[in-house]
Design a protein around this motif. Sequence first.
Motif, PDB file in Angstrom:
ATOM      1  N   UNK A  98     -62.306 101.098  11.373  1.00  0.00           N
ATOM      2  CA  UNK A  98     -62.661 101.505  10.007  1.00  0.00           C
ATOM      3  C   UNK A  98     -63.308 100.356   9.243  1.00  0.00           C
ATOM      4  N   UNK A  99     -63.708 100.656   8.012  1.00  0.00           N
ATOM      5  CA  UNK A  99     -64.111  99.620   7.059  1.00  0.00           C
ATOM      6  C   UNK A  99     -63.488  99.986   5.717  1.00  0.00           C
ATOM      7  N   UNK A 100     -63.043  98.968   4.986  1.00  0.00           N
ATOM      8  CA  UNK A 100     -62.292  99.228   3.749  1.00  0.00           C
ATOM      9  C   UNK A 100     -63.100 100.053   2.747  1.00  0.00           C
ATOM     10  N   UNK A 101     -64.380  99.743   2.581  1.00  0.00           N
ATOM     11  CA  UNK A 101     -65.163 100.453   1.566  1.00  0.00           C
ATOM     12  C   UNK A 101     -66.057 101.544   2.168  1.00  0.00           C
ATOM     13  N   UNK A 102     -65.686 102.056   3.313  1.00  0.00           N
ATOM     14  CA  UNK A 102     -66.365 103.217   3.882  1.00  0.00           C
ATOM     15  C   UNK A 102     -65.566 104.460   3.484  1.00  0.00           C
ATOM     16  N   UNK A 103     -66.162 105.323   2.658  1.00  0.00           N
ATOM     17  CA  UNK A 103     -65.434 106.528   2.208  1.00  0.00           C
ATOM     18  C   UNK A 103     -65.025 107.399   3.392  1.00  0.00           C
ATOM     19  N   UNK A 104     -65.859 107.414   4.446  1.00  0.00           N
ATOM     20  CA  UNK A 104     -65.550 108.227   5.616  1.00  0.00           C
ATOM     21  C   UNK A 104     -64.301 107.693   6.317  1.00  0.00           C
ATOM     22  N   UNK A 159     -72.504 101.682  -3.519  1.00  0.00           N
ATOM     23  CA  UNK A 159     -71.764 100.906  -2.519  1.00  0.00           C
ATOM     24  C   UNK A 159     -72.716 100.392  -1.435  1.00  0.00           C
ATOM     25  N   UNK A 160     -73.627 101.267  -1.000  1.00  0.00           N
ATOM     26  CA  UNK A 160     -74.588 100.867   0.034  1.00  0.00           C
ATOM     27  C   UNK A 160     -75.431  99.682  -0.413  1.00  0.00           C
TER      28      UNK A 160
END
Lengths: 227, 227
Positions: free
Chosen positions: A11-17, A116-117
Amino acid sequence: MSNVGMRTLFHLALSPQSRLVRLVLGEKRMEAHLRAEPIWDRREEFLAINPAGEVPVLVEDDGTTIAGATPIAEYLEEVCPEPPLLHGDPAERAEIRRLVAWFDRKFDREVTELLVGEKVLKRFLGIGEPSSEAIRAGHANILIHLDYIGWLAERRAWLAGDRFSLADVAAATHLSCVDYLGDVPWERNAEAKDWYARVKSRPSFRPLLADHVSGLRPAKHYADLDF
Amino acid sequence: MSNVGMRTLFHLALSPQSRLVRLVLGEKRMEAHLRAEPIWDRREEFLAINPAGEVPVLVEDDGTTIAGATPIAEYLEEVCPEPPLLHGDPAERAEIRRLVAWFDRKFDREVTELLVGEKVLKRFLGIGEPSSEAIRAGHANILIHLDYIGWLAERRAWLAGDRFSLADVAAATHLSCVDYLGDVPWERNAEAKDWYARVKSRPSFRPLLADHVSGLRPAKHYADLDF
């Protein structure tokens, strides 16, 4: 894999998915070892697991690998139906899925990617400075989305109907990433804010509020349940 | 609605997402009245049905409305499970859904939007000339995707496994729109071409091959089963 006998979520912390999967796991009280995957490094081992090179990816302890937020959510719903996040009859489930797709595609493109992007991902990818034009567009677009959330929340207990569902998870995880940056104008819509406060106070949400991305401090009110 | 007692699909001929639903309906031998929706006109009646303003939208004769290709496909699978397009155990279904998301998101962004979006949709939307840079990128990206399809088709009878599934539907509908423009370099990958020929020869595919967009003639080989 070092965590034998354990489910792993790349995962990534700031990935909404990625956050969507973390919330689903939390709601269903399923455990998983979280592993941050720096997708910008394009690690060969990770590309072998998911050729799309994206997070989230869930790896079960028997090696079963599932890539993508919606496929993982549908999978978790099938292997662990309780509590349901895609409930009701086919038409009710379709309304939940419509809203999941709304946030996963439309909100993502019109807001998350532009804020975010531009502000976060571009830096990690090393592909230049944030575009001020994109950021301006993201700030304008989020107003429409907050009003739509407020419109739904005014008419229904939760976004897709009477019960908390994957639609609320999808909407809240996108908003939470933008909120980390302090870019959600909550004063815009009281109904949307009230709905988000209700999602935010769920136990499953707590780990997301504890996230800290190195070098990027969250907005002051980010973890505040009474924002 | 004039077609009482009939399912209606709001669609566009060169929208891969709309084609996906048409193929699913065809495979399941379900009938629907097709209604072309000029989304660029942003008709108020249509926005009331789907505030996202996008096709496909399926309206059942009882008024049940479902928006978005994947939500509609999941819905149709639930109300009409035979023949299954999302079959197998949860892990097999996850692999189908992973590939559907691959084409629905990654292929869409890297190929369809850059070729069909630039050459066709932009014209209807009246938002300027096609970008030659975007078109060049689309031509480069499709090579990688054809190789990935070929790689899968070499190892499996169909893209997601032993059986024809929604993954084949998603991949073929995207390719079919690009192929209408003559922009699929089939000589690139024999396995991918052979797989597409097999999908193309299915009876459910026939209506797609008969599509003609006004003012835009399909590529010569478009409807040819032996291309």
